[in-house]
Design an enzyme around this catalytic site. Structure first.
Site, short mmCIF file in Angstrom:
data_model
loop_
_atom_site.label_atom_id
_atom_site.label_comp_id
_atom_site.label_asym_id
_atom_site.label_seq_id
_atom_site.Cartn_x
_atom_site.Cartn_y
_atom_site.Cartn_z
N GLU A 127 20.70 -20.17 -48.87
CA GLU A 127 19.73 -21.04 -49.57
C GLU A 127 20.30 -21.57 -50.88
O GLU A 127 19.56 -21.77 -51.85
CB GLU A 127 18.41 -20.30 -49.85
CG GLU A 127 17.68 -19.82 -48.64
CD GLU A 127 17.46 -20.89 -47.61
OE1 GLU A 127 17.47 -22.09 -47.98
OE2 GLU A 127 17.35 -20.56 -46.43
C1 FAD Z 1 23.87 -14.46 -43.00
C2 FAD Z 1 23.73 -15.93 -43.27
C3 FAD Z 1 22.62 -16.61 -42.83
C4 FAD Z 1 22.51 -17.98 -43.02
N1 FAD Z 1 21.44 -18.64 -42.49
C5 FAD Z 1 21.45 -19.99 -42.49
C6 FAD Z 1 20.43 -20.74 -41.82
O1 FAD Z 1 19.51 -20.17 -41.23
N2 FAD Z 1 20.51 -22.08 -41.79
C7 FAD Z 1 21.51 -22.75 -42.43
O2 FAD Z 1 21.53 -23.96 -42.35
N3 FAD Z 1 22.47 -22.09 -43.10
C8 FAD Z 1 22.47 -20.73 -43.15
N4 FAD Z 1 23.44 -20.05 -43.82
C9 FAD Z 1 24.50 -20.79 -44.49
C10 FAD Z 1 24.42 -20.69 -45.98
O3 FAD Z 1 23.35 -21.44 -46.47
C11 FAD Z 1 25.78 -21.12 -46.52
O4 FAD Z 1 26.68 -20.06 -46.24
C12 FAD Z 1 25.74 -21.43 -47.99
O5 FAD Z 1 25.03 -22.60 -48.22
C13 FAD Z 1 27.14 -21.59 -48.58
O6 FAD Z 1 27.92 -22.46 -47.81
P1 FAD Z 1 29.38 -22.00 -47.32
O7 FAD Z 1 29.25 -20.68 -46.68
O8 FAD Z 1 29.97 -23.09 -46.54
O9 FAD Z 1 30.18 -21.78 -48.67
P2 FAD Z 1 30.90 -22.94 -49.58
O10 FAD Z 1 29.96 -24.10 -49.74
O11 FAD Z 1 32.23 -23.19 -48.99
O12 FAD Z 1 31.01 -22.19 -50.94
C14 FAD Z 1 32.05 -21.24 -51.22
C15 FAD Z 1 32.01 -20.91 -52.72
O13 FAD Z 1 32.26 -22.11 -53.48
C16 FAD Z 1 31.20 -22.36 -54.39
N5 FAD Z 1 30.92 -23.80 -54.44
C17 FAD Z 1 30.86 -24.67 -53.41
N6 FAD Z 1 30.57 -25.88 -53.85
C18 FAD Z 1 30.43 -25.81 -55.19
C19 FAD Z 1 30.12 -26.74 -56.23
N7 FAD Z 1 29.86 -28.03 -55.98
N8 FAD Z 1 30.06 -26.28 -57.50
C20 FAD Z 1 30.28 -24.99 -57.79
N9 FAD Z 1 30.58 -24.06 -56.85
C21 FAD Z 1 30.64 -24.46 -55.57
C22 FAD Z 1 30.00 -21.60 -53.84
O14 FAD Z 1 29.10 -21.25 -54.90
C23 FAD Z 1 30.65 -20.39 -53.19
O15 FAD Z 1 30.85 -19.39 -54.14
C24 FAD Z 1 23.53 -18.67 -43.70
C25 FAD Z 1 24.62 -17.97 -44.20
C26 FAD Z 1 24.75 -16.63 -43.98
C27 FAD Z 1 25.96 -15.91 -44.50
#
Ligand code: FAD
Length: 597
Positions: A440
């Site tokens: 989220e």
């Molecule tokens: C168990 C689990 C359940 C989930 N359930 C759902 C779901 O039901 N539906 C759904 O759609 N998604 C779901 N997600 C996805 C979740 O919302 C994403 O994992 C989350 O939004 C982060 O995206 P990412 O994993 O690609 O990380 P990234 O976006 O790659 O981020 C990696 C790191 O970089 C940082 N970062 C990235 N961009 C920026 C920026 N612009 N400025 C500063 N820092 C930044 C982040 O804070 C993080 O620390 C789930 C994830 C998990 C692990």
């Protein structure tokens, strides 16, 4: 005594004294309710959480859902729990009667769900996601979607998901690449890959309805070209349910939240995945923000709940665990004392409690703002509450996630070496809690949202409303005879927050967004610390008022005062240092060259 999950005394204080939730029933939307109906909702959730959800936690943690022939099969025990959860009729509870709801205040619903999540967050997760998805259809769907899918979801016959994330589009939803091609029949053909979709498939119900982001062919690039679609696993075709070409392409092997599968999904691998546009084209993110804001509060509740169940476990363990001798008059011949006799153990317990109850109060207050924002008596009160709700949402999400993780780690610490083993449950809640700062919107994203958008929105109108509400709490505390030094400290910290926000906003207005936002996460920490001090002062005022009435619980009043004192002595002074950091020209993060690492 079995783990109570939440302290019922805190819950009663929040409902009756701190935030006077029964007063909400004066608003027409909530008029069918009274204190007795609130109690019935809370009792039902509390009982189910204590008697069935928590006892099932271990087995569901150890035996997560399996992928069998392309479909997800959950543990048989979860079928029974899901049926029991459905019987609570909570999915639609806050929604209007005409869509099957009970018009229950969100503030009460929040407390009910806190019990359920403390009992078993991932078992509850199916309901929470379904509510958010159904609410999107209620708010923005057309007649077809509102009659075909929404009612079954609100009744829990089918579940819902939020299908946003893609392998290349996590924090940055502007990069969503799933496509939706219009057809002459009114639906779209959807094609693309989603990942991490919680509850994306299972055998608990007959269908799963995905609320998915996709890009209509020819849409503008970026966030303004993303639309929202309803993509069921089985589509309704006359009286039949037809396979809608949604494939489970993988399962994430998570470290926590084990009962709720997170899946990779493939839409349209056979070219026949049909989606129905929700609302207008290219408005997907705007609509999805309704669900994301609700989900952020739900994540905050989960953070508190997961920290709370571990806190109660730590209290019980510490009371029973004999080790060492009291510092005063150490006598090697004396029997060992319970570890609660050691000041450092009490420090850890108090810190956990301060985080848990302070966080719960923040969530209930935030939910109360949501109740007034949606159903307040007049436009002015609705607008005002909406502003503060918007301001507090990233804090209500991130504080319990970040500090809750710390509280969960303290629960492990209090168990010593036993806590570092899977024979004791505290390690599992630590694993569960970690998710809350990731999904989220990560904490980093919440921080940018708070400082870059919400705190400066409307020329500072939200901050002005917040300032006045903090003032109200200070005045209440003074009238109740609470230590005046605390009101003074809170006013000072609040004013420092306002001044700092103005300075940082000016940097943004001058075109230097980097200088404004470099320390956004420190700003979030600062604001959270002040926001929780605000809750503790409110609680201290509430117990002081209660103490004047017969039958007041002296122990509860004492621990509430102890937590308030702790927060004002240990945490609030950090605001000075954090403010200095946020306004400093320190460039240690900005100038860090990744090549050096
Ligand atoms: C168990 C689990 C359940 C989930 N359930 C759902 C779901 O039901 N539906 C759904 O759609 N998604 C779901 N997600 C996805 C979740 O919302 C994403 O994992 C989350 O939004 C982060 O995206 P990412 O994993 O690609 O990380 P990234 O976006 O790659 O981020 C990696 C790191 O970089 C940082 N970062 C990235 N961009 C920026 C920026 N612009 N400025 C500063 N820092 C930044 C982040 O804070 C993080 O620390 C789930 C994830 C998990 C692990």
């Amino acid at each position: 005594m079995p783990n109570p999950l939440l302290d019922d005394r805190d819950v009663a204080l929040l409902v009756d004294d701190a935030f006077d939730l029964p007063a909400l029933t004066a608003l027409p939307y909530f008029a069918e309710h009274d204190r007795a109906t609130f109690a019935a909702v809370l009792d039902g959730a509390r009982r189910l959480a204590r008697e069935e959800l928590l006892p099932a936690y271990r087995v569901l943690d150890e035996q997560p859902p399996r992928l069998v022939d392309g479909r997800v099969v959950v543990h048989p025990l979860l079928h029974r729990l899901f049926a029991r959860l459905r019987e609570l009729e909570l999915i639609a509870a806050p929604r209007p009667a005409e869509v099957g709801g009970q018009q229950l205040p969100l503030a009460v619903y929040t407390l009910a769900t806190a019990y359920l999540m403390a009992g078993n967050a991932s078992a509850y997760g199916y309901l929470g996601l379904t509510q958010g998805a159904a609410h999107l259809l209620e708010a923005f769907g057309d007649e077809h979607l509102r009659t075909t899918y929404m009612p079954r979801m609100y009744r829990g016959e089918w579940t819902g998901t939020m299908a946003l994330t893609e392998p290349q589009a996590g924090s940055s939803l502007a990069d969503v690449a799933t496509t939706a091609t219009p057809t002459a029949d009114g639906h779209y053909l959807v094609r693309g890959s989603k990942i991490f979709i919680s509850g994306g498939d299972h055998d608990l119900t007959g269908n799963v309805v995905h609320l998915a982001l996709a890009r209509i062919a020819g849409a503008p690039p970026g966030i303004k070209g993303v639309s929202l679609f309803c993509v069921p696993r089985l589509r309704v075709d006359g009286d039949a349910l037809v396979d809608n070409d949604v494939a489970v392409t993988g399962m994430i092997h998570k470290i926590g939240w084990k009962a709720l599968p997170s899946l990779a999904l493939g839409f349209g691998e056979r070219g026949d995945c049909r989606g129905w546009l929700v609302g207008a084209p290219h408005q997907g993110i705007r609509y999805m923000f309704q669900m994301m804001n609700e989900a952020r509060i739900m994540v905050g509740v989960n953070g508190v709940a997961t920290a709370s169940v571990a806190y109660h476990e730590a209290v019980a363990y510490a009371r029973e665990r004999p080790q060492g001798r009291a510092l005063a008059g150490k006598d090697p011949a004396a029997p060992p004392v319970a570890i609660t006799a050691h000041a450092d153990v009490r420090r850890m317990l108090l810190r956990q409690r301060a985080i848990v109850t302070g966080g719960l109060a923040l969530l209930v207050r935030t939910a109360r703002y949501a109740d007034v924002a949606h159903h307040g008596a007049d436009e002015a009160s609705r607008t005002r509450a909406g502003l503060v709700l918007d301001l507090l949402t990233p804090i209500a999400k991130s504080f319990p996630a970040e500090r809750g993780f710390e509280a969960n780690a303290l629960a492990v610490q209090i168990h010593g070496g036993y806590g570092y083993s899977s024979e004791y449950p505290v390690e599992a809640w630590l694993r569960d809690q970690k998710l809350n700062s990731i999904h989220e919107g990560t904490t980093g994203i919440q921080a940018l949202d708070l400082l870059g958008r919400r705190a400066v929105a409307g020329g500072g109108a939200a901050l002005a409303a917040w300032r006045d509400d903090v003032e109200r709490t200070c005045a209440r505390a003074e009238a109740a005879g609470v230590d005046a030094a605390w009101s003074t400290a809170l006013r000072t910290a609040r004013d420092a927050t306002l001044v700092l926000t103005g300075e940082l906003a000016a940097r943004g207005l001058a075109g230097d967004a980097e200088a404004m936002l470099a320390h956004a996460t420190d700003y979030l920490d600062l604001f959270s610390t002040v926001a929780v001090a605000w809750q503790w002062l409110e609680l201290a005022a509430a117990v002081a008022e209660r103490a004047r009435r017969p039958g007041a619980d002296a122990d509860h009043a004492a621990v509430t005062r102890a937590c308030t004192s702790y927060w004002f002595t240990t945490e609030l002074p950090r605001v000075v240092q954090l403010a200095a950091l946020c306004r400093s020209s320190d460039r240690s993060y900005l100038d860090l060259d990744p090549a050096w690492l």
